[in-house]
Design a protein around this motif. Structure first.
Motif, PDB file in Angstrom:
ATOM      1  N   GLY A   1       0.817  -1.211   0.000  1.00  0.00           N
ATOM      2  CA  GLY A   1       0.000   0.000   0.000  1.00  0.00           C
ATOM      3  C   GLY A   1       0.848   1.257   0.000  1.00  0.00           C
ATOM      4  N   TYR A   2       1.904   1.254   0.798  1.00  0.00           N
ATOM      5  CA  TYR A   2       2.831   2.394   0.820  1.00  0.00           C
ATOM      6  C   TYR A   2       3.501   2.577  -0.541  1.00  0.00           C
ATOM      7  CZ  TYR A   2       2.548   2.486   5.955  1.00  0.00           C
ATOM      8  OH  TYR A   2       2.122   2.573   7.255  1.00  0.00           O
ATOM      9  N   LYS A   3       3.914   1.478  -1.146  1.00  0.00           N
ATOM     10  CA  LYS A   3       4.568   1.533  -2.459  1.00  0.00           C
ATOM     11  C   LYS A   3       3.609   2.094  -3.514  1.00  0.00           C
ATOM     12  CE  LYS A   3       8.145  -0.101  -3.668  1.00  0.00           C
ATOM     13  NZ  LYS A   3       9.474   0.510  -3.880  1.00  0.00           N
ATOM     14  N   ALA A   4       2.357   1.655  -3.476  1.00  0.00           N
ATOM     15  CA  ALA A   4       1.357   2.161  -4.421  1.00  0.00           C
ATOM     16  C   ALA A   4       1.137   3.659  -4.228  1.00  0.00           C
ATOM     17  CB  ALA A   4       0.044   1.396  -4.248  1.00  0.00           C
ATOM     18  N   ALA A   5       1.045   4.092  -2.982  1.00  0.00           N
ATOM     19  CA  ALA A   5       0.863   5.521  -2.688  1.00  0.00           C
ATOM     20  C   ALA A   5       2.084   6.326  -3.137  1.00  0.00           C
ATOM     21  CB  ALA A   5       0.599   5.719  -1.202  1.00  0.00           C
ATOM     22  N   GLU A   6       3.259   5.775  -2.898  1.00  0.00           N
ATOM     23  CA  GLU A   6       4.512   6.444  -3.290  1.00  0.00           C
ATOM     24  C   GLU A   6       4.541   6.692  -4.796  1.00  0.00           C
ATOM     25  OE1 GLU A   6       8.960   4.676  -3.844  1.00  0.00           O
ATOM     26  OE2 GLU A   6       8.089   4.425  -1.850  1.00  0.00           O
ATOM     27  N   HIS A   7       4.042   5.732  -5.574  1.00  0.00           N
ATOM     28  CA  HIS A   7       4.029   5.854  -7.033  1.00  0.00           C
ATOM     29  C   HIS A   7       2.781   6.554  -7.553  1.00  0.00           C
ATOM     30  CE1 HIS A   7       7.648   3.645  -8.184  1.00  0.00           C
ATOM     31  NE2 HIS A   7       7.399   2.836  -7.159  1.00  0.00           N
ATOM     32  N   GLY A   8       1.810   6.828  -6.684  1.00  0.00           N
ATOM     33  CA  GLY A   8       0.599   7.521  -7.104  1.00  0.00           C
ATOM     34  C   GLY A   8      -0.253   6.726  -8.077  1.00  0.00           C
ATOM     35  N   VAL A   9      -0.333   5.412  -7.864  1.00  0.00           N
ATOM     36  CA  VAL A   9      -1.083   4.558  -8.789  1.00  0.00           C
ATOM     37  C   VAL A   9      -2.494   4.282  -8.274  1.00  0.00           C
ATOM     38  CG1 VAL A   9       0.996   3.493  -9.728  1.00  0.00           C
ATOM     39  CG2 VAL A   9      -0.179   2.399  -7.804  1.00  0.00           C
ATOM     40  N   GLN A  10      -3.351   3.915  -9.202  1.00  0.00           N
ATOM     41  CA  GLN A  10      -4.721   3.537  -8.865  1.00  0.00           C
ATOM     42  C   GLN A  10      -4.937   2.029  -8.939  1.00  0.00           C
ATOM     43  OE1 GLN A  10      -6.711   6.086 -11.775  1.00  0.00           O
ATOM     44  NE2 GLN A  10      -7.489   7.325 -10.085  1.00  0.00           N
ATOM     45  N   LEU A  11      -3.954   1.322  -9.508  1.00  0.00           N
ATOM     46  CA  LEU A  11      -4.015  -0.140  -9.621  1.00  0.00           C
ATOM     47  C   LEU A  11      -2.636  -0.701  -9.323  1.00  0.00           C
ATOM     48  CD1 LEU A  11      -5.397  -2.828 -10.472  1.00  0.00           C
ATOM     49  CD2 LEU A  11      -4.789  -2.260 -12.839  1.00  0.00           C
ATOM     50  N   ALA A  12      -2.578  -1.682  -8.427  1.00  0.00           N
ATOM     51  CA  ALA A  12      -1.326  -2.375  -8.116  1.00  0.00           C
ATOM     52  C   ALA A  12      -1.531  -3.862  -8.381  1.00  0.00           C
ATOM     53  CB  ALA A  12      -0.919  -2.143  -6.664  1.00  0.00           C
ATOM     54  N   VAL A  13      -0.711  -4.414  -9.279  1.00  0.00           N
ATOM     55  CA  VAL A  13      -0.774  -5.830  -9.646  1.00  0.00           C
ATOM     56  C   VAL A  13       0.468  -6.501  -9.082  1.00  0.00           C
ATOM     57  CG1 VAL A  13      -0.788  -7.473 -11.561  1.00  0.00           C
ATOM     58  CG2 VAL A  13      -2.086  -5.326 -11.744  1.00  0.00           C
ATOM     59  N   PHE A  14       0.248  -7.595  -8.339  1.00  0.00           N
ATOM     60  CA  PHE A  14       1.376  -8.276  -7.707  1.00  0.00           C
ATOM     61  C   PHE A  14       1.156  -9.784  -7.719  1.00  0.00           C
ATOM     62  CE2 PHE A  14      -1.743  -7.621  -4.432  1.00  0.00           C
ATOM     63  CZ  PHE A  14      -1.605  -8.652  -3.518  1.00  0.00           C
ATOM     64  N   GLY A  15       2.179 -10.522  -7.345  1.00  0.00           N
ATOM     65  CA  GLY A  15       2.128 -11.981  -7.267  1.00  0.00           C
ATOM     66  C   GLY A  15       2.707 -12.438  -5.944  1.00  0.00           C
ATOM     67  N   HIS A  16       3.573 -13.436  -6.011  1.00  0.00           N
ATOM     68  CA  HIS A  16       4.389 -13.958  -4.912  1.00  0.00           C
ATOM     69  C   HIS A  16       3.632 -14.854  -3.933  1.00  0.00           C
ATOM     70  CE1 HIS A  16       7.952 -14.306  -2.512  1.00  0.00           C
ATOM     71  NE2 HIS A  16       7.489 -13.594  -1.495  1.00  0.00           N
ATOM     72  N   THR A  17       2.406 -14.532  -3.557  1.00  0.00           N
ATOM     73  CA  THR A  17       1.701 -15.327  -2.555  1.00  0.00           C
ATOM     74  C   THR A  17       1.043 -16.561  -3.150  1.00  0.00           C
ATOM     75  OG1 THR A  17      -0.400 -14.162  -2.783  1.00  0.00           O
ATOM     76  CG2 THR A  17       1.195 -13.268  -1.188  1.00  0.00           C
ATOM     77  N   HIS A  18       0.884 -16.593  -4.491  1.00  0.00           N
ATOM     78  CA  HIS A  18       0.196 -17.676  -5.195  1.00  0.00           C
ATOM     79  C   HIS A  18      -1.285 -17.740  -4.826  1.00  0.00           C
ATOM     80  CE1 HIS A  18       3.921 -20.182  -6.478  1.00  0.00           C
ATOM     81  NE2 HIS A  18       4.310 -18.963  -6.157  1.00  0.00           N
ATOM     82  N   THR A  19      -1.813 -16.707  -4.220  1.00  0.00           N
ATOM     83  CA  THR A  19      -3.199 -16.666  -3.761  1.00  0.00           C
ATOM     84  C   THR A  19      -3.938 -15.546  -4.476  1.00  0.00           C
ATOM     85  OG1 THR A  19      -2.468 -17.405  -1.578  1.00  0.00           O
ATOM     86  CG2 THR A  19      -4.665 -16.423  -1.714  1.00  0.00           C
ATOM     87  N   PRO A  20      -5.066 -15.851  -5.121  1.00  0.00           N
ATOM     88  CA  PRO A  20      -5.811 -14.781  -5.784  1.00  0.00           C
ATOM     89  C   PRO A  20      -6.383 -13.798  -4.769  1.00  0.00           C
ATOM     90  CG  PRO A  20      -7.050 -16.842  -5.866  1.00  0.00           C
ATOM     91  CD  PRO A  20      -5.723 -17.153  -5.261  1.00  0.00           C
ATOM     92  N   VAL A  21      -6.214 -12.507  -5.072  1.00  0.00           N
ATOM     93  CA  VAL A  21      -6.648 -11.439  -4.181  1.00  0.00           C
ATOM     94  C   VAL A  21      -7.155 -10.276  -5.027  1.00  0.00           C
ATOM     95  CG1 VAL A  21      -5.803  -9.660  -2.573  1.00  0.00           C
ATOM     96  CG2 VAL A  21      -5.027 -12.009  -2.330  1.00  0.00           C
ATOM     97  N   LEU A  22      -8.219  -9.639  -4.569  1.00  0.00           N
ATOM     98  CA  LEU A  22      -8.713  -8.416  -5.196  1.00  0.00           C
ATOM     99  C   LEU A  22      -9.378  -7.581  -4.112  1.00  0.00           C
ATOM    100  CD1 LEU A  22      -9.178  -6.832  -7.873  1.00  0.00           C
ATOM    101  CD2 LEU A  22     -11.357  -8.040  -8.060  1.00  0.00           C
ATOM    102  N   PHE A  23      -8.810  -6.394  -3.849  1.00  0.00           N
ATOM    103  CA  PHE A  23      -9.417  -5.513  -2.850  1.00  0.00           C
ATOM    104  C   PHE A  23      -9.105  -4.061  -3.176  1.00  0.00           C
ATOM    105  CE2 PHE A  23      -5.212  -6.404  -1.110  1.00  0.00           C
ATOM    106  CZ  PHE A  23      -4.799  -5.201  -0.549  1.00  0.00           C
ATOM    107  N   GLN A  24      -9.899  -3.177  -2.609  1.00  0.00           N
ATOM    108  CA  GLN A  24      -9.722  -1.738  -2.766  1.00  0.00           C
ATOM    109  C   GLN A  24      -9.320  -1.140  -1.419  1.00  0.00           C
ATOM    110  OE1 GLN A  24     -13.058   0.117  -5.113  1.00  0.00           O
ATOM    111  NE2 GLN A  24     -13.951  -1.906  -4.736  1.00  0.00           N
ATOM    112  N   GLU A  25      -8.369  -0.222  -1.478  1.00  0.00           N
ATOM    113  CA  GLU A  25      -7.922   0.432  -0.243  1.00  0.00           C
ATOM    114  C   GLU A  25      -7.301   1.774  -0.615  1.00  0.00           C
ATOM    115  OE1 GLU A  25      -7.388   1.008   3.686  1.00  0.00           O
ATOM    116  OE2 GLU A  25      -8.146  -0.907   2.972  1.00  0.00           O
ATOM    117  N   GLY A  26      -7.743   2.828   0.017  1.00  0.00           N
ATOM    118  CA  GLY A  26      -7.130   4.132  -0.161  1.00  0.00           C
ATOM    119  C   GLY A  26      -7.078   4.619  -1.595  1.00  0.00           C
ATOM    120  N   GLY A  27      -8.120   4.392  -2.362  1.00  0.00           N
ATOM    121  CA  GLY A  27      -8.155   4.863  -3.742  1.00  0.00           C
ATOM    122  C   GLY A  27      -7.403   3.996  -4.737  1.00  0.00           C
TER     123      GLY A  27
END
Length: 182
Positions: free
Chosen positions: A99-125
């Protein structure tokens, strides 16, 4: 005429290019293909070897050092997007650093992996998306991938998120419609 962009999102393929091919075939049959393929790391070369068109990938913890950048900032039809694997921000422990990294870059969408678990959520815009894994699912019994359809409109970008199993079955619990403001 409103422009649109269909994005196929995968991660953690770990050498299973056969499964990437299977997913691409399903997407072609179900929705007519994709405009852009995002790979959120761990065997980024699976999509960068020339066999798959219009692919953007980042390096994960299982990729050779320097094979790709560990994060990339993208513009998806006007939606500022961060693509990263997630190991550098410890997503297995907590989404906080992501979340901090997304805010630092000023993005509205952050796509990531690593956990091997599907996730979709909204937080802080910002919308956070992990498509799960095409090789070794965790937290969900099936291998998964995600599709994102972005459509321009006068006051922003309509976004329709959907997740699928490797066999092409839609997972309705992950459906999300969202409007990204311009």
């Amino acid at each position: 005429m409103n422009r649109s962009l269909r994005v196929l999102i995968i991660s953690d393929s770990h050498g299973r290019t056969d499964r990437i091919g299977q997913v691409i075939q399903r997407v072609q049959e179900q929705v007519g293909g994709y405009d852009l393929l995002l790979h959120a790391g761990d065997h980024a070369e699976d999509v960068l070897n020339g066999d798959f068109d219009r692919a953007v990938a980042v390096s994960g913890n299982c990729d050779p050092a320097g094979c790709e950048a560990e994060e990339k900032k993208l513009d998806l039809l006007g939606v500022p997007t961060l693509l990263l694997h997630g190991h550098t921000v410890h997503v297995k422990t907590s989404p906080l650093q992501l979340g901090y990294k997304a805010a630092e870059h000023g993005v509205q969408l952050a796509v990531f992996g690593h956990t091997h678990t599907p996730v979709l959520f909204q937080e802080g815009g910002c919308v956070f998306l992990n498509p799960g894994s095409l090789s070794y699912p965790r937290g969900y019994t099936e291998c998964t991938y995600a599709l994102l359809l972005l459509t321009e409109r006068a006051d922003g970008i309509d976004a329709d998120f959907s997740f699928y199993t490797l066999d092409g079955f839609r997972i309705p619990a992950f459906d999300l419609s969202h409007v990204f403001s311009g």
